[in-house]
Design an enzyme around this catalytic site. Structure first.
Site, mmCIF file in Angstrom:
data_model
loop_
_atom_site.group_PDB
_atom_site.id
_atom_site.type_symbol
_atom_site.label_atom_id
_atom_site.label_comp_id
_atom_site.label_asym_id
_atom_site.label_seq_id
_atom_site.Cartn_x
_atom_site.Cartn_y
_atom_site.Cartn_z
ATOM 1 N N ARG A 177 -8.574 -0.938 4.846
ATOM 2 C CA ARG A 177 -7.922 0.521 4.286
ATOM 3 C C ARG A 177 -6.243 -0.043 3.913
ATOM 4 O O ARG A 177 -5.858 0.577 2.662
ATOM 5 C CB ARG A 177 -7.231 1.949 4.738
ATOM 6 C CG ARG A 177 -8.851 2.562 5.251
ATOM 7 C CD ARG A 177 -8.283 3.641 6.075
ATOM 8 N NE ARG A 177 -7.220 4.097 5.348
ATOM 9 C CZ ARG A 177 -6.405 4.953 6.467
ATOM 10 N NH1 ARG A 177 -6.688 5.434 7.321
ATOM 11 N NH2 ARG A 177 -5.356 5.277 5.654
ATOM 12 N N CYS A 195 -5.529 12.977 13.324
ATOM 13 C CA CYS A 195 -5.903 11.640 12.985
ATOM 14 C C CYS A 195 -5.569 11.349 14.458
ATOM 15 O O CYS A 195 -4.798 11.742 15.454
ATOM 16 C CB CYS A 195 -4.362 11.454 12.120
ATOM 17 S SG CYS A 195 -3.438 10.206 11.918
ATOM 18 N N LYS A 215 0.529 -1.074 -0.074
ATOM 19 C CA LYS A 215 0.013 -0.083 -0.023
ATOM 20 C C LYS A 215 0.774 1.049 0.234
ATOM 21 O O LYS A 215 0.895 2.388 -0.712
ATOM 22 C CB LYS A 215 -0.861 0.436 1.177
ATOM 23 C CG LYS A 215 -1.578 1.647 1.578
ATOM 24 C CD LYS A 215 -2.563 1.658 2.626
ATOM 25 C CE LYS A 215 -2.273 1.489 3.888
ATOM 26 N NZ LYS A 215 -1.673 3.173 4.047
ATOM 27 N N ASN A 216 1.615 1.703 0.909
ATOM 28 C CA ASN A 216 2.553 2.587 0.971
ATOM 29 C C ASN A 216 3.479 2.677 -0.220
ATOM 30 O O ASN A 216 4.268 3.711 -0.244
ATOM 31 C CB ASN A 216 3.189 2.438 2.019
ATOM 32 C CG ASN A 216 2.333 3.197 3.757
ATOM 33 O OD1 ASN A 216 1.156 2.316 3.519
ATOM 34 N ND2 ASN A 216 3.239 2.044 5.012
ATOM 35 N N ARG A 266 0.601 13.961 13.239
ATOM 36 C CA ARG A 266 1.294 14.465 12.104
ATOM 37 C C ARG A 266 1.059 15.889 11.494
ATOM 38 O O ARG A 266 -0.053 15.629 10.598
ATOM 39 C CB ARG A 266 0.718 12.686 11.532
ATOM 40 C CG ARG A 266 0.419 12.053 11.906
ATOM 41 C CD ARG A 266 -0.118 10.990 11.270
ATOM 42 N NE ARG A 266 0.777 10.123 10.539
ATOM 43 C CZ ARG A 266 0.478 9.566 9.747
ATOM 44 N NH1 ARG A 266 -0.751 8.454 9.684
ATOM 45 N NH2 ARG A 266 1.186 8.672 8.949
ATOM 46 N N ASP A 319 5.058 1.111 11.952
ATOM 47 C CA ASP A 319 4.022 0.091 11.053
ATOM 48 C C ASP A 319 3.488 -1.498 12.184
ATOM 49 O O ASP A 319 2.679 -1.799 11.642
ATOM 50 C CB ASP A 319 3.918 0.023 9.612
ATOM 51 C CG ASP A 319 3.457 1.666 9.302
ATOM 52 O OD1 ASP A 319 2.839 2.451 10.153
ATOM 53 O OD2 ASP A 319 3.284 1.348 8.213
HETATM 54 C C1 UD1 Z 1 4.172 6.881 6.057
HETATM 55 C C2 UD1 Z 1 3.807 5.570 6.196
HETATM 56 C C3 UD1 Z 1 2.965 4.799 7.341
HETATM 57 C C4 UD1 Z 1 4.286 4.989 8.527
HETATM 58 C C5 UD1 Z 1 5.118 6.323 8.841
HETATM 59 C C6 UD1 Z 1 6.469 6.280 9.333
HETATM 60 C C7 UD1 Z 1 2.312 5.895 3.609
HETATM 61 C C8 UD1 Z 1 1.174 6.434 2.858
HETATM 62 N N1 UD1 Z 1 2.642 6.094 5.664
HETATM 63 O O1 UD1 Z 1 3.607 7.781 6.840
HETATM 64 O O2 UD1 Z 1 2.027 3.804 6.955
HETATM 65 O O3 UD1 Z 1 4.043 4.970 9.723
HETATM 66 O O4 UD1 Z 1 5.605 6.711 7.091
HETATM 67 O O5 UD1 Z 1 7.107 5.134 8.533
HETATM 68 O O6 UD1 Z 1 3.729 5.175 3.374
HETATM 69 N N2 UD1 Z 1 6.418 14.619 11.008
HETATM 70 C C9 UD1 Z 1 6.884 16.071 10.479
HETATM 71 N N3 UD1 Z 1 6.269 17.090 9.691
HETATM 72 C C10 UD1 Z 1 7.408 16.815 9.220
HETATM 73 C C11 UD1 Z 1 5.710 15.340 8.486
HETATM 74 C C12 UD1 Z 1 5.853 14.058 9.237
HETATM 75 O O7 UD1 Z 1 6.895 16.277 12.472
HETATM 76 O O8 UD1 Z 1 5.852 17.667 8.309
HETATM 77 C C13 UD1 Z 1 6.563 13.778 11.763
HETATM 78 C C14 UD1 Z 1 5.456 12.801 11.990
HETATM 79 O O9 UD1 Z 1 4.914 13.011 12.418
HETATM 80 C C15 UD1 Z 1 6.105 11.885 12.194
HETATM 81 C C16 UD1 Z 1 7.459 11.724 11.825
HETATM 82 O O10 UD1 Z 1 7.843 12.682 11.524
HETATM 83 O O11 UD1 Z 1 5.663 11.920 13.449
HETATM 84 C C17 UD1 Z 1 7.924 10.213 10.364
HETATM 85 O O12 UD1 Z 1 6.289 10.887 9.868
HETATM 86 P P1 UD1 Z 1 6.548 10.377 8.537
HETATM 87 O O13 UD1 Z 1 7.276 9.504 7.610
HETATM 88 O O14 UD1 Z 1 5.911 11.392 7.979
HETATM 89 O O15 UD1 Z 1 4.986 9.577 7.668
HETATM 90 P P2 UD1 Z 1 3.766 9.190 6.511
HETATM 91 O O16 UD1 Z 1 4.260 9.274 5.365
HETATM 92 O O17 UD1 Z 1 2.932 10.586 7.155
#
Ligand code: UD1
Length: 429
Positions: A408, A126, A22-23, A131, A316
């Site tokens: 999902r 969320c 999915k990711n 996030r 995850d």
């Molecule tokens: C993706 C995955 C999700 C997985 C996560 C971490 C998909 C669709 N989803 O989510 O399943 O759990 O990676 O491996 O691929 N953060 C900030 N600011 C930002 C962006 C992120 O502070 O602008 C923080 C988040 O709150 C979190 C950390 O960075 O604490 C990691 O998040 P991120 O790697 O961005 O997760 P996703 O890409 O949303």
């Protein structure tokens, strides 16, 4: 609303085919917005998130065609999906859709790079923490975009000549921010360097697809990615890589029931940190390039786990390892370092008789001799599958509500588990 009923205590035995990730599928589908030509993806999992993203891409003007699986392939082989964004007719991704799937926010990268502007709803709250999207916005600003927040929307505008390559140092590893920056940089002027980039296999998969579309990228899979912008990308064919989270989840489901089975069509090499933990737990795992054989040795030993960005133990799989450890012989310690508030499953596991105490970002799981089935509520995708794992070993019936969370991210979960001996059924409602 559908429910899943699990009558626990059956030992799982047999083969489980693993679907496309999915990711990986989601960012790959979004990458189709970067070109006027069609992008054809195979091994796309049949998931609610994939269907929703198709809807969002159609809103933006893309034509998406579901070509189904290739003739003669197993019922679990993924779909072929063709996405043709010949013209982008709308640069707005609305709240009603983005709030249902955070990853759809990522369309901001291609829209800005290709159309020079984007209006994308902030994803909103969320279940697994705040996030934020600050890292995405910093990266796009560094590339020259002007960014305003207006009525819950991020309104972004590229300079007249288009986005400009930049050196971007992320203070924190973010999968989504790395995807978005890579997509935007592929069509920017000059070179972009991403430091402290996410190294997840799904990031490398997106880079491979972008390269097949004509992008110039080096260093994917490491923490420094170089992208030399090009003026246009073209169409390509790309197969989505296997889902490492689904693989790890079913490995734990088998171990939880004292069973033995093989996960096929997978890539065990993406799961090193997880495999070390399974070894610590006393589960025997043997591998080849595309298969993982899992054999329980009776009891489970407690483990100590800390989630980390790839190649560390994935967040995850945190809920699932916690479910597995509820019946281990001793006390496990599980620390969540990626997301705050990603312990929604703890209270539900407790309803099945698990003994877990929480302190800040750390859970202590004291193994119990027996879990007992009960009605439980799915709260998010990974939390809900941890309840399935626990339910498979619990005495009596576990009734899982709010199954849409599972749909999902896990394709045909009840069919895959029933095929290896689980007593599991979906009750439509
Ligand atoms: C993706 C995955 C999700 C997985 C996560 C971490 C998909 C669709 N989803 O989510 O399943 O759990 O990676 O491996 O691929 N953060 C900030 N600011 C930002 C962006 C992120 O502070 O602008 C923080 C988040 O709150 C979190 C950390 O960075 O604490 C990691 O998040 P991120 O790697 O961005 O997760 P996703 O890409 O949303």
């Amino acid at each position: 609303m559908d429910k899943i009923l699990i009558r626990g205590g059956k030992v799982l035995k047999g083969e489980i085919p693993i679907s496309g990730a999915k990711n990986a599928a989601l960012p790959l589908m979004i990458a189709a917005l970067l070109t006027e030509e069609p992008l054809t993806l195979s091994n796309v999992p049949r998931l609610a998130d994939v269907a929703l993203l198709q809807r969002i891409l159609r809103e933006l003007g893309a034509h998406t065609t579901l070509l189904g699986r290739k003739a003669g392939e197993s019922p679990f082989a993924g779909d072929v999906v063709r996405i043709h964004a010949e013209e982008i007719t709308n640069i707005t991704a609305p709240y009603e859709l983005v709030s249902r799937m955070r990853a759809s926010f990522w369309v901001i990268g291609p829209l800005l790079a290709r159309c020079g502007q984007a209006r994308v709803s902030l994803p909103g709250g969320c279940a697994i923490g705040t996030r934020p999207v600050d890292l995405y916005l910093k990266a796009l600003s560094a590339m020259g975009a002007e960014i305003d927040i207006e009525q819950g929307y991020v309104v972004a505008k590229a300079p007249e000549k288009g986005l400009q390559g930049a050196r971007i140092v992320f203070p924190k590893v973010s999968v989504g921010a790395t995807h978005v920056t890579m997509m935007a940089a592929a069509l920017a002027r000059g070179e972009t360097v991403i430091e402290n980039a996410a190294r997840e296999p799904e990031v490398a998969d997106l880079a491979r697809c972008l390269k097949a579309m004509g992008a110039k990228i080096e260093g994917e899979g490491t923490s420094t990615i170089h992208i030399e912008g090009v003026t246009a990308l073209h169409g390509a064919d790309h197969a989505v890589l296997p889902d490492r989270i689904e693989t790890g989840t079913y490995a734990m489901a088998i171990a939880m029931t004292g069973g033995e089975g093989t996960l096929t069509h997978t890539r065990p090499d993406f799961l090193d940190a997880f495999l070390e933990v399974m070894e610590e737990a006393g589960v025997t795992i043997t591998l080849d390039e595309t298969r993982m054989h899992v054999k329980s040795n009776g009891g489970l030993k407690p483990v100590s786990v800390e989630t980390q960005p790839y190649p560390g133990f994935p967040t995850d799989l945190q809920a699932q390892i916690m479910a597995l450890m509820t019946m281990a012989d001793g006390v496990s310690v599980i620390r969540e370092t990626i997301f705050e508030n990603r312990f929604m499953h703890v209270q539900e596991l407790a309803r099945l008789g698990a003994d877990i105490s929480l302190s800040g970002d750390t859970a202590q799981v004291r193994g119990v001799n027996e879990l007992i089935g009960a009605p439980v509520m799915a709260t998010d995708l990974r939390a809900s599958v941890s309840l399935v794992i626990a339910g498979l070993a619990a005495r009596g019936t576990t009734e899982l509500n709010r199954v849409y969370h599972l749909d999902r991210g896990f394709e045909a979960l009840e069919h895959k588990l029933a095929a290896v001996g689980a007593d599991i059924e979906r009750v439509r409602g």
